[in-house]
Design an enzyme around this catalytic site. Structure first.
Site, PDB file in Angstrom:
ATOM      1  N   ASN A 183       2.829   5.504   6.152  1.00 44.17           N
ATOM      2  CA  ASN A 183       4.033   5.487   5.196  1.00 44.17           C
ATOM      3  C   ASN A 183       4.983   4.136   5.542  1.00 44.17           C
ATOM      4  OD1 ASN A 183       5.505   5.545   7.816  1.00 44.17           O
ATOM      5  ND2 ASN A 183       6.295   7.644   7.317  1.00 44.17           N
ATOM      6  N   LYS A 184       4.333   3.381   6.398  1.00 44.81           N
ATOM      7  CA  LYS A 184       4.985   1.912   6.491  1.00 44.81           C
ATOM      8  C   LYS A 184       4.728   1.113   5.620  1.00 44.81           C
ATOM      9  CE  LYS A 184       6.527   3.851  10.345  1.00 44.81           C
ATOM     10  NZ  LYS A 184       6.805   3.835  11.642  1.00 44.81           N
ATOM     11  N   ILE A 185       5.394  -0.048   5.427  1.00 47.22           N
ATOM     12  CA  ILE A 185       5.360  -1.309   4.473  1.00 47.22           C
ATOM     13  C   ILE A 185       3.986  -1.586   4.312  1.00 47.22           C
ATOM     14  CG2 ILE A 185       6.084  -3.381   3.878  1.00 47.22           C
ATOM     15  CD1 ILE A 185       8.652  -2.745   5.226  1.00 47.22           C
TER      16      ILE A 185
END
Ligand SMILES: *Cc1c(COP(=O)(O)O)cnc(C)c1O
Length: 368
Positions: A183-185
């Site tokens: 879910n991170k960039i």
């Protein structure tokens, strides 16, 4: 019934698939292989830091950073109350004492005044978290760190590509830690990285990552190490993500701009601020609102997933004893903050319903 727009999803393309299959076909599917070196060098080049050590996740990256800096029982490490629990857990893994301080109201990141007030003769390091993609006040923190001979560890798990005065976060700390969770960039599924300008720290982290094994004498161990390695398969995905990072960030920025245009006009809420000389990279779209439940319900009815802000660490019984002062801002933000997707904008039709329904909420903004 409307379909759910998830709060986060990985931004993957044909390039990630191509590199991943290439790694697979090479049969180097474990933690040796050329994609690992490539991922380390391309990501550290992008951030503007000299050395990189890829890790199994962001939490192990933080653990390695603290181990390499020789943070140990009796040492104090100052960190913000508003963050994900991994930040404080890593400090507890090495047996050091976390010192929780409040965040500032303007950037939601660690408050420099609170840091100053919390420094003792046992303080060894500060962990700055660039929360929700917002660069913290690195200028002030650097000053404090130099004046008091402390280490600065950057937790950049939510801030790939964010900038302070034109330099990327992750280029300032003695060690900077990134996460590549889905879910991170930027993502590799699971994964992390430590960046540093110190060859010595790099070498220490490499050894600790690989069971503490002597690099010149196989199966000889001088220190107790860990298996914190990233696989070549994950690194292959990471290489593609680094190549696409400008596009990935631009897309998030576009979504942020779309929301910020009209949310700014609604009195009862405020979107995460863009601050002069800092480049925010929207990890999520974050707003603070008085009646969070009502706002969340409006989103929910339109099939848009939302998430509350992190709980303030000091409010959780397992961590509260590490709080040295009231964390009023953290607590307030934690109670009024709501996040939603920075990757998917709702359809025009949904957006106009959203605008209308949110506009009808009549409350004053809690932070005005
Ligand atoms: C996600 C996150 C971490 C931990 O990263 P993992 O890869 O999930 O272990 C650490 N700090 C912050 C602020 C995070 O958001």
């Amino acid at each position: 019934m409307t379909t759910q727009t998830p709060i986060a999803r990985p931004n993957l393309s044909a390039l990630e698939r191509e590199y991943l299959m290439d790694a697979y076909d090479s049969s180097w599917i474990s933690s040796k292989g050329e994609y690992i070196d490539k991922f380390e060098s391309s990501f550290s080049d992008y951030i503007g830091q000299k050395y990189a050590v890829a890790t199994s996740n962001g939490t192990t990256a933080l653990h390695l950073a603290l181990l390499a800096l020789d943070i140990k029982p009796g040492d104090e490490v100052i960190l913000p109350s508003l963050t994900f629990a991994a930040t404080i857990n890593a400090v507890l893994y090495v047996g050091a004492t976390p010192v929780i301080v409040d965040v500032s109201r303007d950037d939601w990141c660690i408050s420099c005044d609170e840091v100053k007030a919390a420094i003792t003769t046992n303080t060894k390091a500060i962990i700055v978290v660039h929360l929700y993609g917002q660069p913290a006040n690195i200028d002030k923190l650097n000053h404090i760190v130099k004046e008091n001979s402390l280490y600065l560890i950057e937790d950049c798990a939510e801030a790939h590509g964010a900038e302070f005065n034109g330099d990327k976060v992750g280029s300032f700390g003695d060690v900077s830690c990134f996460s590549f969770f889905a879910n991170k960039i930027l993502t590799t599924g699971e994964g992390g990285m430590c960046l540093t300008s110190s060859e010595l720290l790099q070498n220490k982290m490499r050894i600790l990552r690989d069971h503490g094994m002597d690099p010149n004498k196989r199966y000889w161990h001088n220190v107790i190490g860990y298996n914190y390695r990233l696989t070549n398969l994950q690194a292959a995905i990471g290489c593609a993500q680094v190549e696409r990072i400008a596009e990935i960030i631009q897309h998030r920025k576009k979504i942020y701009d779309q929301y910020s245009q009209w949310i700014g006009d609604i009195k009862s809420m405020a979107i995460q601020a863009q601050i002069k000389n800092r480049k925010l990279v929207p990890w999520l779209i974050n707003i603070i609102c008085e009646d969070r439940e009502a706002v969340a319900n409006i989103f929910k009815r339109l099939g848009l997933e939302t998430r509350n802000f992190f709980y303030s660490l000091g409010e959780m019984p397992i961590y509260s004893k590490y709080c040295v002062a009231d964390c009023i801002n953290s607590n307030k933000l934690s109670e009024s903050g709501l996040s939603f997707s920075a990757l998917d904008c709702p359809s025009e039709e949904k957006l106009s319903l959203l605008k209308m329904q949110l506009g009808q909420l009549r409350h004053e903004c809690p932070v005005d």
